[in-house]
Design a protein around this motif. Sequence first.
Motif, PDB file in Angstrom:
ATOM      1  N   PHE A 211       0.831  -1.207   0.000  1.00 25.41           N
ATOM      2  CA  PHE A 211       0.000   0.000   0.000  1.00 25.41           C
ATOM      3  C   PHE A 211       0.866   1.257   0.000  1.00 25.41           C
ATOM      4  O   PHE A 211       0.591   2.220  -0.731  1.00 25.41           O
ATOM      5  N   LEU A 212       1.945   1.247   0.784  1.00 23.99           N
ATOM      6  CA  LEU A 212       2.854   2.395   0.813  1.00 23.99           C
ATOM      7  C   LEU A 212       3.572   2.564  -0.523  1.00 23.99           C
ATOM      8  O   LEU A 212       3.815   3.693  -0.966  1.00 23.99           O
ATOM      9  N   CYS A 213       3.902   1.450  -1.165  1.00 24.23           N
ATOM     10  CA  CYS A 213       4.529   1.520  -2.483  1.00 24.23           C
ATOM     11  C   CYS A 213       3.585   2.141  -3.506  1.00 24.23           C
ATOM     12  O   CYS A 213       4.014   2.922  -4.370  1.00 24.23           O
ATOM     13  N   ILE A 214       2.299   1.791  -3.412  1.00 22.40           N
ATOM     14  CA  ILE A 214       1.301   2.384  -4.314  1.00 22.40           C
ATOM     15  C   ILE A 214       1.194   3.883  -4.072  1.00 22.40           C
ATOM     16  O   ILE A 214       1.170   4.686  -5.018  1.00 22.40           O
ATOM     17  N   LEU A 215       1.143   4.274  -2.798  1.00 26.77           N
ATOM     18  CA  LEU A 215       1.081   5.705  -2.468  1.00 26.77           C
ATOM     19  C   LEU A 215       2.314   6.441  -2.968  1.00 26.77           C
ATOM     20  O   LEU A 215       2.211   7.559  -3.494  1.00 26.77           O
ATOM     21  N   ALA A 216       3.491   5.819  -2.813  1.00 24.35           N
ATOM     22  CA  ALA A 216       4.729   6.449  -3.274  1.00 24.35           C
ATOM     23  C   ALA A 216       4.719   6.615  -4.790  1.00 24.35           C
ATOM     24  O   ALA A 216       5.133   7.655  -5.326  1.00 24.35           O
ATOM     25  N   CYS A 241      -4.625   6.283 -14.930  1.00 20.87           N
ATOM     26  CA  CYS A 241      -4.531   5.921 -13.513  1.00 20.87           C
ATOM     27  C   CYS A 241      -5.878   5.865 -12.799  1.00 20.87           C
ATOM     28  O   CYS A 241      -5.972   5.282 -11.715  1.00 20.87           O
ATOM     29  N   GLY A 242      -6.902   6.491 -13.396  1.00 22.83           N
ATOM     30  CA  GLY A 242      -8.198   6.584 -12.711  1.00 22.83           C
ATOM     31  C   GLY A 242      -8.785   5.234 -12.352  1.00 22.83           C
ATOM     32  O   GLY A 242      -9.232   5.016 -11.213  1.00 22.83           O
ATOM     33  N   SER A 243      -8.780   4.301 -13.302  1.00 26.12           N
ATOM     34  CA  SER A 243      -9.351   2.973 -13.052  1.00 26.12           C
ATOM     35  C   SER A 243      -8.582   2.247 -11.950  1.00 26.12           C
ATOM     36  O   SER A 243      -9.175   1.648 -11.048  1.00 26.12           O
ATOM     37  N   HIS A 244      -7.259   2.318 -12.034  1.00 26.13           N
ATOM     38  CA  HIS A 244      -6.434   1.624 -11.042  1.00 26.13           C
ATOM     39  C   HIS A 244      -6.635   2.212  -9.651  1.00 26.13           C
ATOM     40  O   HIS A 244      -6.747   1.466  -8.661  1.00 26.13           O
ATOM     41  N   LEU A 245      -6.693   3.530  -9.548  1.00 26.66           N
ATOM     42  CA  LEU A 245      -6.905   4.172  -8.248  1.00 26.66           C
ATOM     43  C   LEU A 245      -8.252   3.788  -7.647  1.00 26.66           C
ATOM     44  O   LEU A 245      -8.367   3.582  -6.436  1.00 26.66           O
ATOM     45  N   THR A 246      -9.264   3.669  -8.492  1.00 27.42           N
ATOM     46  CA  THR A 246     -10.587   3.262  -8.017  1.00 27.42           C
ATOM     47  C   THR A 246     -10.546   1.856  -7.446  1.00 27.42           C
ATOM     48  O   THR A 246     -11.100   1.571  -6.374  1.00 27.42           O
ATOM     49  N   VAL A 247      -9.875   0.937  -8.165  1.00 30.17           N
ATOM     50  CA  VAL A 247      -9.774  -0.449  -7.706  1.00 30.17           C
ATOM     51  C   VAL A 247      -8.968  -0.533  -6.418  1.00 30.17           C
ATOM     52  O   VAL A 247      -9.309  -1.290  -5.505  1.00 30.17           O
ATOM     53  N   SER A 249      -8.747   1.745  -4.137  1.00 35.65           N
ATOM     54  CA  SER A 249      -9.618   2.248  -3.060  1.00 35.65           C
ATOM     55  C   SER A 249     -10.620   1.188  -2.626  1.00 35.65           C
ATOM     56  O   SER A 249     -10.868   1.009  -1.422  1.00 35.65           O
ATOM     57  N   LEU A 250     -11.182   0.466  -3.600  1.00 38.59           N
ATOM     58  CA  LEU A 250     -12.154  -0.587  -3.273  1.00 38.59           C
ATOM     59  C   LEU A 250     -11.499  -1.751  -2.538  1.00 38.59           C
ATOM     60  O   LEU A 250     -12.129  -2.405  -1.706  1.00 38.59           O
ATOM     61  N   TYR A 251     -10.222  -2.015  -2.839  1.00 39.37           N
ATOM     62  CA  TYR A 251      -9.531  -3.134  -2.202  1.00 39.37           C
ATOM     63  C   TYR A 251      -9.080  -2.781  -0.788  1.00 39.37           C
ATOM     64  O   TYR A 251      -9.345  -3.515   0.167  1.00 39.37           O
ATOM     65  N   TYR A 252      -8.393  -1.643  -0.647  1.00 38.42           N
ATOM     66  CA  TYR A 252      -7.829  -1.305   0.656  1.00 38.42           C
ATOM     67  C   TYR A 252      -8.830  -0.628   1.587  1.00 38.42           C
ATOM     68  O   TYR A 252      -8.644  -0.643   2.802  1.00 38.42           O
ATOM     69  N   GLY A 253      -9.896  -0.035   1.018  1.00 42.69           N
ATOM     70  CA  GLY A 253     -10.894   0.625   1.856  1.00 42.69           C
ATOM     71  C   GLY A 253     -11.499  -0.289   2.914  1.00 42.69           C
ATOM     72  O   GLY A 253     -11.486   0.031   4.110  1.00 42.69           O
ATOM     73  N   PRO A 254     -12.057  -1.458   2.518  1.00 40.13           N
ATOM     74  CA  PRO A 254     -12.613  -2.376   3.517  1.00 40.13           C
ATOM     75  C   PRO A 254     -11.580  -2.877   4.520  1.00 40.13           C
ATOM     76  O   PRO A 254     -11.893  -3.067   5.699  1.00 40.13           O
ATOM     77  N   ALA A 275     -16.701  -7.919   4.842  1.00 41.63           N
ATOM     78  CA  ALA A 275     -16.189  -9.056   4.069  1.00 41.63           C
ATOM     79  C   ALA A 275     -16.996  -9.264   2.796  1.00 41.63           C
ATOM     80  O   ALA A 275     -16.446  -9.670   1.765  1.00 41.63           O
ATOM     81  N   VAL A 276     -18.293  -9.000   2.850  1.00 40.40           N
ATOM     82  CA  VAL A 276     -19.128  -9.103   1.651  1.00 40.40           C
ATOM     83  C   VAL A 276     -18.645  -8.116   0.593  1.00 40.40           C
ATOM     84  O   VAL A 276     -18.633  -8.432  -0.608  1.00 40.40           O
ATOM     85  N   LEU A 277     -18.202  -6.942   1.030  1.00 40.19           N
ATOM     86  CA  LEU A 277     -17.733  -5.924   0.095  1.00 40.19           C
ATOM     87  C   LEU A 277     -16.520  -6.408  -0.683  1.00 40.19           C
ATOM     88  O   LEU A 277     -16.473  -6.308  -1.911  1.00 40.19           O
ATOM     89  N   TYR A 278     -15.498  -6.923   0.040  1.00 40.30           N
ATOM     90  CA  TYR A 278     -14.271  -7.249  -0.672  1.00 40.30           C
ATOM     91  C   TYR A 278     -14.227  -8.667  -1.237  1.00 40.30           C
ATOM     92  O   TYR A 278     -13.317  -8.986  -1.997  1.00 40.30           O
ATOM     93  N   THR A 279     -15.196  -9.513  -0.907  1.00 38.68           N
ATOM     94  CA  THR A 279     -15.220 -10.846  -1.514  1.00 38.68           C
ATOM     95  C   THR A 279     -16.229 -10.951  -2.658  1.00 38.68           C
ATOM     96  O   THR A 279     -16.059 -11.785  -3.552  1.00 38.68           O
ATOM     97  N   LEU A 280     -17.266 -10.138  -2.640  1.00 42.44           N
ATOM     98  CA  LEU A 280     -18.310 -10.213  -3.666  1.00 42.44           C
ATOM     99  C   LEU A 280     -18.431  -8.935  -4.494  1.00 42.44           C
ATOM    100  O   LEU A 280     -18.463  -8.992  -5.726  1.00 42.44           O
TER     101      LEU A 280
END
Length: 306
Positions: A211-216, A241-247, A249-254, A275-280
């Motif tokens: 996550f820190l590498c992505i932020l960097a 970068c927009g699509s990747h940043l959205t994904v 956010s969806l992955y690390y947010g939960p 868990a429903v958010l990040y698995t489904l």
Amino acid sequence: MMKNNQNNVSEFILLGLPIRPEEQGLFCALFLAMYLTTVLGNLLIILLIRLDSRLHTPMYFFLSHLAFTDISFSSVTAPKLLMNMLTQSRSIPYAGCISQVYFFLFFADLDSFLLTSMAYDRYVAICHPLHYTTIMSQRLCFLLVIVSWVLSVSNALVHTLLLARLSFYGENTLPHFFCDLSALLKLSSSDNTINRLVICIVGTVIIIVPFLCILASYGRIGATILRAPSMKGICKALSTCGSHLTVVSLYYGPIIGIYFVPSSDDTNVKDVMVAVLYTLLTPMLNPFIYSLRNRDMKEALRKLLH
């Protein structure tokens, strides 16, 4: 994985989602639709990348692996959840539960590493465009994917082996819809101090460091754009970068919601719903994010349909 001989528990009972009985049918249909959309949507992404030569680039190479990982990650939990809701049978064998833990951790970690590789790809493309093809060679792309697989396999195996050495007596009810590692540790009759220590140490490396590498990477991208501010540069950065940043956010947010945001509510209920958010939900949304916000993917889909 063989059952530990010190256990008197041969199966676990999954309590599932906090849903009223009369709503089970509705939610079962909803989750089935989400799972099928996940599988078909990500398979479509893989197919488009395979068939369209314009998509044979490092970014789409990583995206095809991410799509495969999303299918697999969702398949670890969704089929069992749907079967339990349809049959009202909530049991899962001991060996099946341990196996589910392993594959859940493996594909979750692989997701994290692939997202990090994609962030590095975007950094090179925007910050070093003249050297992009040299740096992001086919050899490096394969190496990044192989390292991602090796690290994910190793981490999942460590946690699974440590879990298999624990004993379970009497109580076998898990307040979840799949075999969650933290829920199993709470249920264990053995001292799980080592397990929790490894989770803290290895979890930091597997989740926080990527996550820190992505932020960097995006920090450097932002700095590059600011040094040469122009609408064309900003639009280019957003389109790539927009699509990747959205994904991301969806992955690390939960994950941040579960482990870093304190809650006074029922922790079990919160964990299950997140868990429903990040698995489904997240694996289902990724194909839409990459297809609707990506011109190359839309053109490839239009070409396939015509």
